[in-house]
Write a protein that holds these residues in place. Structure first.
Motif, PDB file in Angstrom:
ATOM      1  N   CYS A   1       2.804  -8.067   7.722  1.00 51.20           N
ATOM      2  CA  CYS A   1       1.919  -6.899   7.750  1.00 51.20           C
ATOM      3  C   CYS A   1       0.646  -7.123   6.942  1.00 51.20           C
ATOM      4  N   GLU A   2       0.800  -7.750   5.781  1.00 58.02           N
ATOM      5  CA  GLU A   2      -0.381  -8.030   4.941  1.00 58.02           C
ATOM      6  C   GLU A   2      -1.346  -8.949   5.675  1.00 58.02           C
TER       7      GLU A   2
ATOM      8  N   HIS B   1       6.811  -4.267  15.030  1.00 62.03           N
ATOM      9  CA  HIS B   1       6.922  -3.145  14.087  1.00 62.03           C
ATOM     10  C   HIS B   1       8.065  -2.169  14.371  1.00 62.03           C
TER      11      HIS B   1
ATOM     12  N   HIS C   1      -0.039   3.563  11.045  1.00 63.07           N
ATOM     13  CA  HIS C   1      -1.166   3.170  11.891  1.00 63.07           C
ATOM     14  C   HIS C   1      -1.314   4.090  13.105  1.00 63.07           C
TER      15      HIS C   1
ATOM     16  N   CYS D   1       0.865  -1.177   0.000  1.00 65.03           N
ATOM     17  CA  CYS D   1       0.000   0.000   0.000  1.00 65.03           C
ATOM     18  C   CYS D   1       0.899   1.223   0.000  1.00 65.03           C
TER      19      CYS D   1
ATOM     20  N   HIS E   1      -7.696  -7.737  10.495  1.00 66.63           N
ATOM     21  CA  HIS E   1      -8.393  -6.654  11.236  1.00 66.63           C
ATOM     22  C   HIS E   1      -9.577  -6.160  10.485  1.00 66.63           C
TER      23      HIS E   1
ATOM     24  N   HIS F   1       5.065   1.215   8.461  1.00 64.90           N
ATOM     25  CA  HIS F   1       3.764   0.608   8.737  1.00 64.90           C
ATOM     26  C   HIS F   1       3.250   1.059  10.111  1.00 64.90           C
TER      27      HIS F   1
ATOM     28  N   GLU G   1      -1.519  -9.424   8.971  1.00 61.91           N
ATOM     29  CA  GLU G   1      -2.033  -8.717  10.134  1.00 61.91           C
ATOM     30  C   GLU G   1      -3.148  -7.753   9.743  1.00 61.91           C
ATOM     31  N   ASP G   2      -2.940  -7.008   8.668  1.00 60.43           N
ATOM     32  CA  ASP G   2      -3.964  -6.061   8.207  1.00 60.43           C
ATOM     33  C   ASP G   2      -5.222  -6.794   7.723  1.00 60.43           C
TER      34      ASP G   2
ATOM     35  N   SER H   1       3.021   1.780   2.714  1.00 63.17           N
ATOM     36  CA  SER H   1       4.085   1.523   3.668  1.00 63.17           C
ATOM     37  C   SER H   1       5.297   0.964   2.947  1.00 63.17           C
TER      38      SER H   1
END
Length: 167
Positions: free
Chosen positions: A160-161, A49, A70, A35, A167, A66, A163-164, A37
């Protein structure tokens, strides 16, 4: 405010800087963008992180693009003094943003040899330049093998992908 943060994130993703001496302008490292980040090659990453750049006997530590994305606009940073010890996985300070206050964990153990004093006056450097001007502490690692347990750029991007997505 939202437009400025978007512009900052976009500039980071495109590796743009107003600093003509910026190492990313002179010789950009290969980076993986997720994205807006940025994840840089040559760095190691913790699942909490934070990033580490190990050069010789010094490891520089900060929070990732990242994480700052956030958190939102960083307004205050609490860091240890030089000479203090940090332990891998334990908190060494805190970042306060307009959204929340978050602990900063040290990815590795060692002695703090330098603290980025610019952050006390300009904490927003963490947002505008998380991998350059927004570094937090420099550490003399007590156990350099701890670096091997950290994530590489591709692993961190995937983390990160995932984890995102959860959510």
């Amino acid at each position: 405010m939202a437009l400025r943060m978007w512009a900052s994130s976009t500039a980071n993703a495109l590796k743009l800087s107003t600093n003509p001496k910026s190492p990313l302008l002179v010789s950009p490292a290969f980076s993986l963008s997720r994205c807006f980040s940025t994840v840089l090659e040559g760095f190691k990453y913790a699942s909490s992180h934070e990033w580490v750049k190990h050069e010789g006997s010094v490891a520089t530590i900060g929070i990732t693009d990242h994480a700052q994305d956030h958190l939102g606009e960083v307004v205050f940073v609490e860091l240890p003094e030089a000479g203090k010890s940090v332990t891998g996985g334990d908190s060494f300070g805190a970042v306060e943003s307009v959204k929340a206050t978050s602990d900063i964990n040290s990815p590795i153990s060692g002695e703090v040899i330098e603290v980025n004093s610019k952050l006390s006056e300009t904490p927003g450097l963490i947002n505008s330049s998380p991998y350059e001007d927004g570094w937090m502490i420099k550490v003399k690692p007590s156990n350099p093998s701890e670096l091997e347990s950290l994530l590489g750029p591709k692993e961190y991007t995937k983390f990160c992908e995932e984890e995102d997505a959860s959510h």
